[in-house]
Design a protein around this motif. Structure first.
Motif, PDB file in Angstrom:
ATOM      1  N   UNK B 240      37.322  23.210  15.793  1.00 54.04           N
ATOM      2  CA  UNK B 240      35.792  23.221  15.677  1.00 54.04           C
ATOM      3  C   UNK B 240      35.528  21.790  15.441  1.00 54.04           C
ATOM      4  N   UNK B 241      36.466  21.065  14.527  1.00 57.22           N
ATOM      5  CA  UNK B 241      36.070  19.794  14.226  1.00 57.22           C
ATOM      6  C   UNK B 241      36.359  19.010  15.441  1.00 57.22           C
ATOM      7  N   UNK B 242      37.139  19.190  16.389  1.00 59.45           N
ATOM      8  CA  UNK B 242      37.664  18.507  17.356  1.00 59.45           C
ATOM      9  C   UNK B 242      36.191  18.412  18.499  1.00 59.45           C
ATOM     10  N   UNK B 243      35.681  19.713  18.568  1.00 58.07           N
ATOM     11  CA  UNK B 243      34.341  19.818  19.108  1.00 58.07           C
ATOM     12  C   UNK B 243      33.504  18.905  18.694  1.00 58.07           C
ATOM     13  N   UNK B 244      33.221  18.762  17.556  1.00 60.69           N
ATOM     14  CA  UNK B 244      32.324  17.899  16.843  1.00 60.69           C
ATOM     15  C   UNK B 244      32.629  16.572  16.923  1.00 60.69           C
ATOM     16  N   UNK B 245      33.737  15.990  17.007  1.00 59.91           N
ATOM     17  CA  UNK B 245      34.210  14.701  17.108  1.00 59.91           C
ATOM     18  C   UNK B 245      33.607  14.099  18.561  1.00 59.91           C
ATOM     19  N   UNK B 246      33.969  15.259  19.428  1.00 58.26           N
ATOM     20  CA  UNK B 246      33.295  14.667  20.689  1.00 58.26           C
ATOM     21  C   UNK B 246      32.022  14.741  21.067  1.00 58.26           C
ATOM     22  N   UNK B 247      31.358  15.487  20.047  1.00 60.75           N
ATOM     23  CA  UNK B 247      29.883  15.659  20.053  1.00 60.75           C
ATOM     24  C   UNK B 247      29.348  14.365  19.628  1.00 60.75           C
ATOM     25  N   UNK B 248      29.890  14.122  18.339  1.00 58.65           N
ATOM     26  CA  UNK B 248      29.338  12.492  18.059  1.00 58.65           C
ATOM     27  C   UNK B 248      29.533  11.418  18.927  1.00 58.65           C
ATOM     28  N   UNK B 249      30.675  11.403  19.616  1.00 58.12           N
ATOM     29  CA  UNK B 249      30.666  10.177  20.569  1.00 58.12           C
ATOM     30  C   UNK B 249      29.655  10.430  21.638  1.00 58.12           C
ATOM     31  N   UNK B 250      29.396  11.635  22.275  1.00 57.07           N
ATOM     32  CA  UNK B 250      28.371  11.787  23.336  1.00 57.07           C
ATOM     33  C   UNK B 250      26.984  11.442  22.718  1.00 57.07           C
ATOM     34  N   UNK B 251      26.692  12.073  21.619  1.00 57.60           N
ATOM     35  CA  UNK B 251      25.416  11.853  20.976  1.00 57.60           C
ATOM     36  C   UNK B 251      25.002  10.563  20.738  1.00 57.60           C
ATOM     37  N   UNK B 308      28.855  28.120  14.311  1.00 58.09           N
ATOM     38  CA  UNK B 308      28.158  29.475  14.621  1.00 58.09           C
ATOM     39  C   UNK B 308      29.119  30.064  15.576  1.00 58.09           C
ATOM     40  N   UNK B 309      29.291  29.448  16.621  1.00 59.35           N
ATOM     41  CA  UNK B 309      30.006  30.086  17.835  1.00 59.35           C
ATOM     42  C   UNK B 309      31.371  30.416  17.416  1.00 59.35           C
ATOM     43  N   UNK B 310      32.046  29.630  16.568  1.00 62.16           N
ATOM     44  CA  UNK B 310      33.510  29.555  16.253  1.00 62.16           C
ATOM     45  C   UNK B 310      33.894  30.701  14.876  1.00 62.16           C
ATOM     46  N   UNK B 311      32.538  30.783  14.396  1.00 61.66           N
ATOM     47  CA  UNK B 311      32.869  31.797  12.824  1.00 61.66           C
ATOM     48  C   UNK B 311      33.235  31.017  11.838  1.00 61.66           C
ATOM     49  N   UNK B 312      33.119  29.697  11.735  1.00 61.88           N
ATOM     50  CA  UNK B 312      33.496  28.887  10.845  1.00 61.88           C
ATOM     51  C   UNK B 312      32.240  28.142  10.149  1.00 61.88           C
ATOM     52  N   UNK B 313      32.568  27.639   8.971  1.00 67.04           N
ATOM     53  CA  UNK B 313      31.146  27.151   8.410  1.00 67.04           C
ATOM     54  C   UNK B 313      31.156  25.404   8.307  1.00 67.04           C
ATOM     55  N   UNK B 314      29.844  24.950   8.739  1.00 70.03           N
ATOM     56  CA  UNK B 314      29.745  23.445   8.441  1.00 70.03           C
ATOM     57  C   UNK B 314      29.078  23.081   7.418  1.00 70.03           C
ATOM     58  N   UNK B 315      29.921  21.838   6.818  1.00 70.15           N
ATOM     59  CA  UNK B 315      28.977  21.233   5.620  1.00 70.15           C
ATOM     60  C   UNK B 315      29.241  19.805   5.739  1.00 70.15           C
ATOM     61  N   UNK B 316      28.083  19.185   4.940  1.00 74.50           N
ATOM     62  CA  UNK B 316      28.397  17.628   4.793  1.00 74.50           C
ATOM     63  C   UNK B 316      27.760  17.074   3.803  1.00 74.50           C
ATOM     64  N   UNK B 317      28.173  15.989   3.395  1.00 72.50           N
ATOM     65  CA  UNK B 317      27.737  15.263   2.168  1.00 72.50           C
ATOM     66  C   UNK B 317      27.384  14.072   2.546  1.00 72.50           C
TER      67      UNK B 317
END
Lengths: 412, 412
Positions: B240-251, B308-317
């Motif tokens: 899930x984090x890997x997908x988010x890392x790629x989203x950070x670059x794209x966005x 949500x798709x992967x059934x894991x929890x997202x949080x940030x600070x």
């Protein structure tokens, strides 16, 4: 002692072992650590209480022996491992050793046509040095100098760690057993998966252990200032690694294999630095070795494509490789007979997705395994790993009966 | 001393500072470390050689002062920082402090309508505590108790680290300066990017410093055995984090912002364990604050979808937030006048993608910056960070002339 009280005692001992941890509030027990020393002492004491003759071998395995109908007979070995992953459960490995002690305690070995040995292997998991099955490979005489030179994350080699533990790494060969001294190897282990749970069975017999390969993967790009490095000039190792992590999942699902990236870390690791290096791991397993190797070839090709496109370098090193292991048919039959003795007339056959010490032991003697149902969706390598006392009692019943079944085979 | 020999001396001193490192063969100097102590001692000695009155302030900044045409005048402050990222270059920060000392050494301050101060700030990078600009925020009176309670990776808080360093954290307010005691703040810094290099210019004047936000991101799934956990039951935090890392670059690319994941690590980190937690960082900056905040909203939404798709929890600070800083027009004009004095008739204007101490100092006095060309594609936060002696001599010439230009403004 009945099966029920033996099971309760084995489970209580799992709790006691879980206290020997290098992490506060969590379980981690790696090879050649103070906790390893403590576990060997505790388990050796329980073996001695059950009248076994106890010693620690040249690899740091704790071994106990009861002679059979006459001294010096080849041994049927019962065992599992005493080390853990990081933030582990308390049953994976340990319960198999403790049930083996209960079996040794229940059976009058003076009537057996073989000796009975119980062994608590060290470093099945490979948590510290990345290289699994150390204790059982040493048992099979398969630990060479390369392995002894492998460093942990702090640069301490296996040989140095052994020396610090009070062992002589140059004597590692003394841990090796000869096939003629062995009758076979039986291991009881939690399933570490949900298949028995889904089938509504407490026990299963393992027919084969999947092969696994483990790799250290690395992407090398170029570190740079997070603000000052425009995207067109970036050679970001972490984004490339992220693409590869996703490719591992996709290719594993497509090929019916099981690929896991358990470790990933970017370097230098500054919050405002584009990562120049990303190191990650791959654990790849499948029922068939060919299927697993074909999946790795696809992962390697996908990673090359990602890295070429991103102007970064891809490299990998194989840390560990074990081909699939077929269990010994006679020992499988003995386990099935044990499961029937525990009240299940149609023993369920299962292949192990997880690796086990038997993969190493098979080089010197036949092996078979008894699986016991996990609760909690089959979760393992996690604090929520669980088993019930009733299932544990079934396992003890079946394990003891399997030993007697092997004895019957030898007398026949 | 000529500009050329002053530049050579400043560069030699960068080499000497690079020896004060917590890493063998690489540069890392974090706040309140033995290396911080060593750097303050070395730089304080060089300040004293140039006749500055030296002290260490309540935040661990090293400060040197030369009085102007009469004692006690408000000060024009010249400075930069002395801490580094991990595996850093040797110029980012340090060169600006050393050139400030050279300027103080060259100018007869007894003819200036203000005092001259040189400051070597601590912890601009935030390497140890994740929270940047500590020294300059303290200078501006903006360090509160929350900040002092922030722990490093070993659990040592800023306050504890300060105490160990010999400072009293309860006196942090003593480092704060009053606007009426300050004339302005000028900083020379390497560009940390390729824009001057591409334009064929040795120097540039900074008109604004981009705002940045830094976040600690976390995906929480569930750890499990790599072999025993079927894909359908996995809640793998690393994928899930890997997908988010790629989203950070794209966005980031789509929105014209700069997003970097510099840190990523999976836990528990066993090669054969499905990661239950993945922690990673995000550094996000843009010329306009609104643009940056809109990009974060898109990243947050993308991460929610993935989790949500992967059934894991997202949080940030949010660890750190600095809005864009506009440089003081009069001080920018003084820097431009300095660049012309160094021989470039059309000073290039540039906005800084990187954060700098001036972002904090601007709360108490006007700021401006002189950028100096980096070699090697503009690479920074990396051992290959480089500048030429000729460019350094230009920078020293321009920096000294800028100080005289500020004096002319004050006399006018």
């Amino acid at each position: 002692m009945t099966g029920a009280t033996g099971a309760a005692r084995a489970l209580a001992r799992c709790d006691a072992l879980a206290e020997l941890s290098s992490l506060p509030g969590a379980v981690e027990r790696v090879s050649f650590s103070p906790e390893h020393r403590g576990a060997n002492a505790l388990v050796g004491g329980w073996m001695a209480e059950a009248a076994l003759l106890v010693r620690q071998d040249a690899a740091g395995n704790v071994c106990g022996r009861l002679e059979g109908e006459r001294p010096g007979l080849p041994a049927l070995v019962l065992g599992s491992h005493l080390d853990t992953v990081t933030d582990a459960g308390r049953y994976d490995g340990m319960l198999g050793v403790l049930l083996a002690i209960e079996v040794a305690d229940r059976i009058d070995t003076r009537s057996l046509p073989f000796a009975l040995e119980v062994i608590g292997f060290t470093d099945e998991e490979g948590t510290r040095f990345g290289n699994a099955l150390f204790g059982s490979r040493a048992f099979a005489g398969r630990v060479g100098d390369d392995w002894l030179a492998t460093p942990d994350r702090k640069g301490v080699t296996v040989a140095q760690a052994m020396t610090g533990f009070g062992l002589d790494p140059t004597s590692i060969g003394d841990a090796a057993r000869r096939p003629e001294d062995l009758v076979g190897y039986l291991e009881t282990h939690i399933e570490q998966g949900p298949h028995l749970l889904d089938a509504g069975r407490s026990l299963g017999v393992v027919t084969a252990i999947a092969g696994a390969r483990r790799f250290a993967l690395q992407v090398t790009g170029r570190a740079g200032h997070a603000g000052g490095t425009p995207y067109a000039r970036r050679r970001d190792a972490a984004v490339a690694a992220a693409e590869i992590v996703i490719a591992v999942e996709r290719i594993s699902i497509e090929t019916g294999t099981i690929g896991t990236v358990g470790r990933i870390r970017a370097f230098p690791g500054g919050v405002n630095v584009v990562p120049g290096v990303c190191r990650f791991s791959l654990d790849l397993r499948a029922e068939q070795d060919e299927q697993r190797d074909a999946a790795f070839a696809r992962i390697d090709a996908a990673a090359r494509e990602v890295c070429e496109r991103r102007g970064v370098t891809w490299s990998w090193e194989e840390l560990y490789r074990a081909d699939a292991t077929t269990c010994d048919p006679a020992l499988v039959a003995a386990i099935e007979s044990g499961i029937r003795a525990a009240g299940d007339d149609e023993p369920m056959r299962i292949w192990s997705r997880a690796g086990h010490d038997g993969m190493a032991v098979t080089d010197v003697t036949g092996i078979a395994m008894l699986f016991l149902r996990c609760g909690n969706d089959g979760i393992s390598h996690h604090p929520d790993e669980t088993v019930t006392e009733a299932d544990t009692a079934d396992a003890l019943e079946a394990f003891a009966a399997a030993v007697l079944a092997v004895a019957d085979q030898h007398r026949a």
